[in-house]
Design a protein around this motif. Structure first.
Motif, mmCIF file in Angstrom:
data_model
loop_
_atom_site.group_PDB
_atom_site.id
_atom_site.type_symbol
_atom_site.label_atom_id
_atom_site.label_comp_id
_atom_site.label_asym_id
_atom_site.label_seq_id
_atom_site.Cartn_x
_atom_site.Cartn_y
_atom_site.Cartn_z
ATOM 1 N N GLY A 1 32.166 -24.483 20.556
ATOM 2 C CA GLY A 1 33.378 -24.013 19.888
ATOM 3 C C GLY A 1 33.027 -23.372 18.560
ATOM 4 O O GLY A 1 32.047 -23.764 17.928
ATOM 5 N N MET A 2 33.802 -22.407 18.159
ATOM 6 C CA MET A 2 33.481 -21.652 16.956
ATOM 7 C C MET A 2 34.737 -21.428 16.112
ATOM 8 O O MET A 2 35.813 -21.196 16.652
ATOM 9 N N VAL A 3 34.550 -21.507 14.792
ATOM 10 C CA VAL A 3 35.648 -21.219 13.868
ATOM 11 C C VAL A 3 35.256 -19.998 13.034
ATOM 12 O O VAL A 3 34.156 -19.964 12.479
ATOM 13 N N ILE A 4 36.151 -19.025 12.976
ATOM 14 C CA ILE A 4 35.891 -17.834 12.159
ATOM 15 C C ILE A 4 36.998 -17.695 11.112
ATOM 16 O O ILE A 4 37.880 -18.540 11.011
ATOM 17 N N GLY A 5 36.942 -16.608 10.336
ATOM 18 C CA GLY A 5 37.936 -16.393 9.284
ATOM 19 C C GLY A 5 37.510 -17.085 8.005
ATOM 20 O O GLY A 5 36.361 -17.506 7.852
ATOM 21 N N GLY A 6 38.440 -17.223 7.074
ATOM 22 C CA GLY A 6 38.126 -17.830 5.786
ATOM 23 C C GLY A 6 37.947 -19.332 5.900
ATOM 24 O O GLY A 6 38.494 -19.970 6.805
ATOM 25 N N LYS B 1 35.516 -10.505 21.103
ATOM 26 C CA LYS B 1 36.755 -9.745 21.256
ATOM 27 C C LYS B 1 37.957 -10.642 20.960
ATOM 28 O O LYS B 1 38.212 -11.598 21.681
ATOM 29 N N LEU B 2 38.666 -10.322 19.882
ATOM 30 C CA LEU B 2 39.831 -11.129 19.512
ATOM 31 C C LEU B 2 41.089 -10.478 20.072
ATOM 32 O O LEU B 2 41.248 -9.258 19.998
ATOM 33 N N GLU B 3 41.957 -11.308 20.621
ATOM 34 C CA GLU B 3 43.198 -10.766 21.178
ATOM 35 C C GLU B 3 44.390 -11.606 20.742
ATOM 36 O O GLU B 3 44.221 -12.767 20.370
ATOM 37 N N GLY B 4 45.569 -11.021 20.848
ATOM 38 C CA GLY B 4 46.836 -11.742 20.657
ATOM 39 C C GLY B 4 46.886 -12.547 19.382
ATOM 40 O O GLY B 4 46.601 -12.051 18.295
ATOM 41 N N ALA C 1 45.714 -11.894 15.341
ATOM 42 C CA ALA C 1 46.686 -11.897 14.239
ATOM 43 C C ALA C 1 46.296 -12.934 13.192
ATOM 44 O O ALA C 1 46.388 -12.693 11.984
ATOM 45 N N LYS C 2 45.823 -14.090 13.654
ATOM 46 C CA LYS C 2 45.456 -15.162 12.715
ATOM 47 C C LYS C 2 44.219 -14.765 11.916
ATOM 48 O O LYS C 2 44.106 -15.084 10.724
ATOM 49 N N PHE C 3 43.286 -14.065 12.550
ATOM 50 C CA PHE C 3 42.100 -13.602 11.814
ATOM 51 C C PHE C 3 42.532 -12.625 10.714
ATOM 52 O O PHE C 3 42.059 -12.698 9.578
ATOM 53 N N GLU C 4 43.463 -11.750 11.056
ATOM 54 C CA GLU C 4 43.930 -10.765 10.059
ATOM 55 C C GLU C 4 44.609 -11.471 8.879
ATOM 56 O O GLU C 4 44.418 -11.109 7.720
ATOM 57 N N GLU C 5 45.377 -12.523 9.194
ATOM 58 C CA GLU C 5 46.031 -13.330 8.139
ATOM 59 C C GLU C 5 44.976 -13.961 7.230
ATOM 60 O O GLU C 5 45.112 -13.998 6.008
ATOM 61 N N SER C 6 43.908 -14.454 7.870
ATOM 62 C CA SER C 6 42.840 -15.117 7.135
ATOM 63 C C SER C 6 42.135 -14.131 6.199
ATOM 64 O O SER C 6 41.792 -14.464 5.058
ATOM 65 N N GLY D 1 37.075 -4.597 12.236
ATOM 66 C CA GLY D 1 38.106 -3.734 11.647
ATOM 67 C C GLY D 1 38.328 -3.989 10.163
ATOM 68 O O GLY D 1 39.355 -3.587 9.613
ATOM 69 N N GLU D 2 37.380 -4.652 9.506
ATOM 70 C CA GLU D 2 37.580 -5.025 8.094
ATOM 71 C C GLU D 2 36.412 -4.553 7.248
ATOM 72 O O GLU D 2 35.291 -4.434 7.740
ATOM 73 N N LYS D 3 36.684 -4.318 5.971
ATOM 74 C CA LYS D 3 35.590 -3.986 5.056
ATOM 75 C C LYS D 3 35.923 -4.429 3.633
ATOM 76 O O LYS D 3 37.067 -4.773 3.332
ATOM 77 N N GLU D 4 34.884 -4.423 2.821
ATOM 78 C CA GLU D 4 35.006 -4.751 1.399
ATOM 79 C C GLU D 4 35.502 -6.163 1.118
ATOM 80 O O GLU D 4 36.256 -6.394 0.169
ATOM 81 N N LEU D 5 35.114 -7.102 1.958
ATOM 82 C CA LEU D 5 35.305 -8.515 1.627
ATOM 83 C C LEU D 5 34.317 -9.348 2.431
ATOM 84 O O LEU D 5 33.714 -8.851 3.391
ATOM 85 N N CYS D 6 34.157 -10.605 1.988
ATOM 86 C CA CYS D 6 33.298 -11.539 2.722
ATOM 87 C C CYS D 6 34.199 -12.539 3.437
ATOM 88 O O CYS D 6 35.062 -13.165 2.808
#
Ligand code: NAI
Length: 313
Positions: A174-179, A288-291, A295-300, A264-269
């Motif tokens: 299992g893996m956790v990504i985002g902030g 590949k992130l979906e649905g 959305a949760k990754f983008e929020e993070s 799809g992101e830049k200029e942050l860690c």
């Protein structure tokens, strides 16, 4: 390999100890501002070497960056931990000053080092370390995803056992990504498995939602129990990153790195799976992130940007 650990508190001392126990480093230097603490902890660790059979030299120093010279990896744990009820983000002001001064001093003595940033709020501190040193992005790596993924696996194994599927945390993938953030980290339920079987086939939606929530507040749960933040799993997680670099293992581990268009992101860690080897962070691995997970990754990502914005204040 020479490893420096800045901050000889709970997490830093654990990193030094686990690195020594894993036997891949020739030397570990533990450095702190508190007179005697690093020296005492290093001496205590050296007095384990006979019982535990390691030949790594652990040395403790106070404020003496010359002793850290030519380190291959520098692990930054200096700074305040949170207390019960605090968020990691509340530490930004005080820890930013510490992290900035520490990475700049350490870099002067180890111009080729790879930095692993632990101090919280870790995503913002990683970004700050990158910006203040101007180092290439492969040499600045934040540790959070490895720890959060370990907690995710732990809570998944608990739920699986309860549902009649025998599982230890190491049986689970299992893996956790985002902030590295209580509210917005993203445990990837869709790709979590038990011995190759998707956990979504073994656990109900409600149980999985409960596992996700427990994972997100995993750090806060321990802070509530301990009165300060955890150290065994954070220390072991950081040592695992150092090991992947030392052994050039090319292990894929979620870590906080500077994005230049990946996901799809830049200029942050922020946390994404990366390949770790002797060059530090060698590449981002695309999942590949979906649905909802996308959305949760983008929020993070937005939450991480908001903390970065406070660095300029
Ligand atoms: P601690 O209070 O036990 O140790 C911190 C140490 O840093 C102290 O010994 C202190 O004297 C030292 N220090 C402060 N300023 C310094 C400076 N300028 N130079 C050198 N040393 C300095 O705290 P703990 O529990 O070890 O946590 C350390 C940091 O790691 C905190 O910011 C905490 O929030 C963070 N953390 C991050 C995790 C992650 O997953 N990224 C997990 C757990 C903790």
């Amino acid at each position: 390999m020479k490893v420096t650990v800045v901050g000889a508190g709970n997490v830093g001392a654990t990193v030094a100890n686990v690195v020594a126990l894993k036997k891949f480093a020739s030397e570990v230097v533990l450095i702190d501002i508190k007179e005697g603490v690093s020296e005492g902890k290093a001496m205590d660790m050296m007095q384990c070497s006979h019982a535990l059979g390691f030949d790594t030299t652990v040395k403790g120093v106070t404020n003496d960056y010359a002793a850290t010279a030519n380190s291959d990896v520098i692990v930054v744990t200096s700074g305040l931990p949170r207390k019960p009820g605090m968020t990691r983000e509340e530490l930004v002001g005080v820890n930013a000053k510490i992290v900035k001064s520490v990475v700049e001093q350490a870099l002067k003595h180890s111009p080729n080092a790879i930095f692993i940033i632990i101090s919280n709020p870790m995503d913002a501190m990683t970004y700050l370390a990158l910006k203040s040193t101007g180092l290439p992005r492969n040499r600045i790596i934040g540790m959070g995803g490895m720890l959060d993924s370990s907690r995710f696996r732990y809570y998944l194994s608990e739920a699986l056992n309860k549902a009649g599927h025998p599982a230890t945390p190491t049986d689970v993938d299992g893996m956790v990504i985002g902030g590295h953030n209580d509210k917005t980290m993203v445990p990837l339920v869709s790709i979590a498995t038990l011995r190759g079987i998707p956990v979504t086939q073994l656990l109900s939606k409600d149980v999985l939602a409960d596992v996700v929530q427990k994972t997100k507040v995993g750090g806060a749960t321990l802070t509530g129990l301990l009165g300060t933040s955890a150290w065994y799993a954070p220390g072991a997680s950081a040592a695992t990153l150092v090991e992947a670099i030392a052994l050039d293992s090319k292990k894929v581990i979620p870590c906080c790195v500077y994005l230049e268009g990946e996901y799809g992101e830049k200029e942050l860690c922020v946390g994404v799976p990366i390949v770790l080897g002797k060059g530090g962070f060698e590449k981002v691995v695309d999942v590949k992130l979906e649905g909802e997970e996308k959305a949760k990754f983008e929020e993070s990502v937005e939450a991480a940007r908001a903390v970065n914005a406070q660095l300029a204040d």
